[in-house]
Design a protein around this motif. Structure first.
Motif, PDB file in Angstrom:
ATOM      1  N   TRP A 148       0.864  -1.185   0.000  1.00  9.78           N
ATOM      2  CA  TRP A 148       0.000   0.000   0.000  1.00  9.78           C
ATOM      3  C   TRP A 148       0.894   1.227   0.000  1.00  9.78           C
ATOM      4  CZ3 TRP A 148       1.216  -1.160   5.198  1.00  9.78           C
ATOM      5  CH2 TRP A 148       1.291  -0.092   6.092  1.00  9.78           C
ATOM      6  N   ASN A 149       0.318   2.379  -0.268  1.00  6.09           N
ATOM      7  CA  ASN A 149       1.097   3.601  -0.437  1.00  6.09           C
ATOM      8  C   ASN A 149       0.666   4.685   0.545  1.00  6.09           C
ATOM      9  OD1 ASN A 149       0.807   6.366  -2.593  1.00  6.09           O
ATOM     10  ND2 ASN A 149       2.704   5.760  -1.628  1.00  6.09           N
ATOM     11  N   ASP A 150       1.645   5.250   1.230  1.00  2.00           N
ATOM     12  CA  ASP A 150       1.444   6.430   2.063  1.00  2.00           C
ATOM     13  C   ASP A 150       2.764   7.182   2.074  1.00  2.00           C
ATOM     14  OD1 ASP A 150       0.985   8.386   3.931  1.00  2.00           O
ATOM     15  OD2 ASP A 150       0.274   7.043   5.500  1.00  2.00           O
ATOM     16  N   ASN A 151       2.775   8.365   1.478  1.00  2.00           N
ATOM     17  CA  ASN A 151       4.032   9.093   1.336  1.00  2.00           C
ATOM     18  C   ASN A 151       4.537   9.696   2.640  1.00  2.00           C
ATOM     19  OD1 ASN A 151       3.928   8.399  -1.306  1.00  2.00           O
ATOM     20  ND2 ASN A 151       3.545  10.451  -2.101  1.00  2.00           N
ATOM     21  N   ASN A 152       3.649   9.900   3.587  1.00  2.00           N
ATOM     22  CA  ASN A 152       4.052  10.422   4.893  1.00  2.00           C
ATOM     23  C   ASN A 152       3.444   9.548   5.985  1.00  2.00           C
ATOM     24  OD1 ASN A 152       5.175  12.082   6.864  1.00  2.00           O
ATOM     25  ND2 ASN A 152       3.445  13.491   6.855  1.00  2.00           N
ATOM     26  N   PRO A 153       3.967   8.350   6.149  1.00  2.00           N
ATOM     27  CA  PRO A 153       3.344   7.374   7.048  1.00  2.00           C
ATOM     28  C   PRO A 153       3.689   7.644   8.523  1.00  2.00           C
ATOM     29  CG  PRO A 153       5.215   6.382   5.946  1.00  2.00           C
ATOM     30  CD  PRO A 153       5.114   7.768   5.426  1.00  2.00           C
ATOM     31  N   THR A 154       2.874   8.449   9.157  1.00  2.00           N
ATOM     32  CA  THR A 154       3.032   8.682  10.586  1.00  2.00           C
ATOM     33  C   THR A 154       2.603   7.437  11.366  1.00  2.00           C
ATOM     34  OG1 THR A 154       0.792   9.536  10.817  1.00  2.00           O
ATOM     35  CG2 THR A 154       2.518  11.121  10.249  1.00  2.00           C
ATOM     36  N   GLU A 155       2.933   7.402  12.639  1.00  2.00           N
ATOM     37  CA  GLU A 155       2.533   6.257  13.452  1.00  2.00           C
ATOM     38  C   GLU A 155       1.016   6.105  13.471  1.00  2.00           C
ATOM     39  OE1 GLU A 155       3.085   4.285  17.909  1.00  2.00           O
ATOM     40  OE2 GLU A 155       4.189   6.111  17.356  1.00  2.00           O
ATOM     41  N   ARG A 156       0.295   7.214  13.594  1.00  2.00           N
ATOM     42  CA  ARG A 156      -1.160   7.131  13.632  1.00  2.00           C
ATOM     43  C   ARG A 156      -1.709   6.519  12.350  1.00  2.00           C
ATOM     44  NH1 ARG A 156      -5.553   9.055  11.588  1.00  2.00           N
ATOM     45  NH2 ARG A 156      -4.424  10.433  10.167  1.00  2.00           N
ATOM     46  N   LYS A 157      -1.186   6.945  11.185  1.00  2.00           N
ATOM     47  CA  LYS A 157      -1.721   6.448   9.913  1.00  2.00           C
ATOM     48  C   LYS A 157      -1.335   4.993   9.657  1.00  2.00           C
ATOM     49  CE  LYS A 157      -0.367   9.853   7.189  1.00  2.00           C
ATOM     50  NZ  LYS A 157      -0.208  10.498   5.870  1.00  2.00           N
ATOM     51  N   ILE A 158      -0.117   4.614  10.046  1.00  2.00           N
ATOM     52  CA  ILE A 158       0.278   3.215   9.885  1.00  2.00           C
ATOM     53  C   ILE A 158      -0.626   2.316  10.726  1.00  2.00           C
ATOM     54  CG2 ILE A 158       2.093   1.524  10.344  1.00  2.00           C
ATOM     55  CD1 ILE A 158       4.132   3.708   9.660  1.00  2.00           C
ATOM     56  N   ARG A 159      -0.853   2.712  11.967  1.00  2.00           N
ATOM     57  CA  ARG A 159      -1.711   1.907  12.843  1.00  2.00           C
ATOM     58  C   ARG A 159      -3.142   1.866  12.315  1.00  2.00           C
ATOM     59  NH1 ARG A 159       0.483   0.193  17.428  1.00  2.00           N
ATOM     60  NH2 ARG A 159       2.482   1.080  18.075  1.00  2.00           N
TER      61      ARG A 159
END
Length: 463
Positions: free
Chosen positions: A184-195
């Motif tokens: 999957w793609n997330d260019n700014n994967p913060t801890e909140r978004k990864i979780r």
């Protein structure tokens, strides 16, 4: 200037899939591949994978009926099919698999999830994705890499919504081929978004793509960087993402940070930057062709130091100086391509440690592979630098050097450097603005270091 290599130190295993290309299907005309010269160069250079059919292009790609129009929505009532490009001007999935087979790479193929959400035809798009997995498996490429969507998280409602959409595609795709691995793609994967993503994907994601360029990607409200800033910047960083108060994301640190967050949730993820490269010209300053190649080489080196699992350089034919190939000059290999080829030799090796010197802008890393020590050093100063190399715990009695230097016409060439050896040390002169691959081996090993030199000076296609 001195470099000390501790051969007894041991870090991560360098991923065998680290050095990859990125092929936008609409910018990959047939004639580049017809004569076989580029295919042969890719094979010799050691590229491990190539992302296809591209970045944002995947949002409008129909693998069963490609249009050749990279950013036009084929389901829009305003779509004009009369503007479709000839098949000779773009690469089909079948042609891509032929290229992968000829080069020995592992496929990395995208799935269009965007149109399913935007037009409310998700089931139709999932079925199309399943058929593509089946087709690729039947062609003999089962168990490859895939990605679902590209920079479209918020079209699906944020990380939670994207994860649920991702899960519906991934479960059906893996039912067709359980061995595939999907990003999957997330260019700014913060801890909140990864979780948030991993709490909603049903365990289907195998990897995370975090795209980023130097000094940053996109068009944020940030000051431009300059050539002079790059000369002093070690390590390289992404000024848009990560903690801006700390100067932004450091590429050599980020992958392990993402990996640790996932591990705390019981997940073992592959971490990739499958769109690394040079930012928009309006933000990245004025770089000559050769120096731009050195920057890209340094970027890839930072990703290797940082234990990333996969990269894909953006992109194969971007403009005249920004791509691997200069499409305006008979698709000649740009300097970045030669730097990537030198680093490709470290894939599958054992990372030892970073190498820092008394001069900040001369840095690199050491690795072990096939019984030899590989030392890579970037000299991004305008003067040559004398370097004394010693190995703690071993003595180098057989040495080979390759330097990436600027050619007379502003591209790049690989030269074989000279050295002197005395009392267990090796003295090397690093040319100004150069990238060096230095191979050190004890003569008791069976493979000569001379055989580890690489002849990848490039090729030129006929347009």
């Amino acid at each position: 200037m001195s470099v000390r290599i501790d051969v007894d130190r041991s870090g991560h295993e360098i991923s065998p899939h680290l050095v990859g290309l990125h092929q936008v299907y609409t910018f990959t005309p047939d004639h580049v591949f017809e004569e076989g010269a580029f295919t042969e160069w890719v094979s010799k250079s050691g590229f491990s994978t190539s992302r296809f059919p591209g970045g944002s292009t995947v949002k409008y790609w129909d693998w069963e009926a490609p249009t050749g129009q990279p950013f036009e929505d084929p389901l829009s009532p305003e779509f004009d099919a009369s503007l479709n490009e000839s098949e000779t001007e773009w690469m089909s999935l079948d042609e891509y698999l032929g290229f992968v087979e000829a080069t020995g790479m592992t496929p990395l193929i995208g799935v269009n999830s965007y149109l399913g959400t935007v037009h409310g035809v998700e089931e139709e798009m999932i079925e199309k994705a399943v058929r593509s997995v089946r087709y690729v498996k039947e062609r003999g490429f089962g168990g490859g890499f895939w990605y679902i969507g590209n920079e479209e998280m918020y079209k699906h409602g944020g990380p939670e919504g994207y994860a649920r959409v991702f899960r519906r595609y991934a479960e059906r795709m893996k039912a067709e081929d359980p061995e595939i691995r999907i990003f999957w793609n997330d260019n700014n994967p913060t801890e909140r978004k990864i979780r948030a993503f991993l709490e909603n994907d049903g365990g289907t994601a195998d990897g995370l793509e975090a795209h980023g360029k130097w000094p940053f990607g996109g068009s944020p409200n940030l000051p431009s960087a300059s050539y002079e800033e790059w000369l002093d910047e070690v390590p390289l960083r992404d000024r848009k993402n990560g903690d801006r108060k700390e100067g932004g994301r450091r590429w050599r640190d980020a992958a392990d940070e993402y990996r640790e967050i996932a591990a705390s949730m019981g997940r073992d993820l592959l971490i990739a930057n499958n769109e690394y490269g040079f930012g928009k010209k309006s933000y990245a300053g004025s770089f000559p062709r050769y120096e731009k190649g050195l920057l890209v080489t340094e970027f890839l080196m930072e990703l290797l130091i940082g234990n990333w699992d996969m990269t894909a350089f953006w992109d194969l034919t971007r403009g005249t100086v920004d791509g691997v190939l200069d499409k305006q000059n008979d698709y000649r290999v740009n300097p970045a391509g030669l730097g990537m080829a030198l680093l490709a030799d470290a894939q599958g090796g054992q990372f030892l440690h970073t190498v820092e010197t008394e001069i900040q802008s001369v840095h690199g890393f050491a690795a072990r592979k096939d019984g030899a020590i590989l030392l890579y050093l970037l000299n991004k100063t305008v003067e040559s630098q004398s370097c004394e190399i010693a190995m703690r715990g071993a003595r180098a009695k057989e040495v080979a050097l390759q330097f990436l230097v600027e050619s007379k016409d502003g591209y790049a060439e690989l030269t074989q450097g000279r050295f002197t050896a005395s009392k267990g040390t090796v003295q090397v002169e690093l040319p100004a603005m150069s990238f060096a691959k230095i191979i050190l081996r004890d003569p008791v090993d069976t493979v000569s270091v001379q055989s580890m030199r690489k002849d990848v000076s490039g090729f030129q296609a006929t347009n």
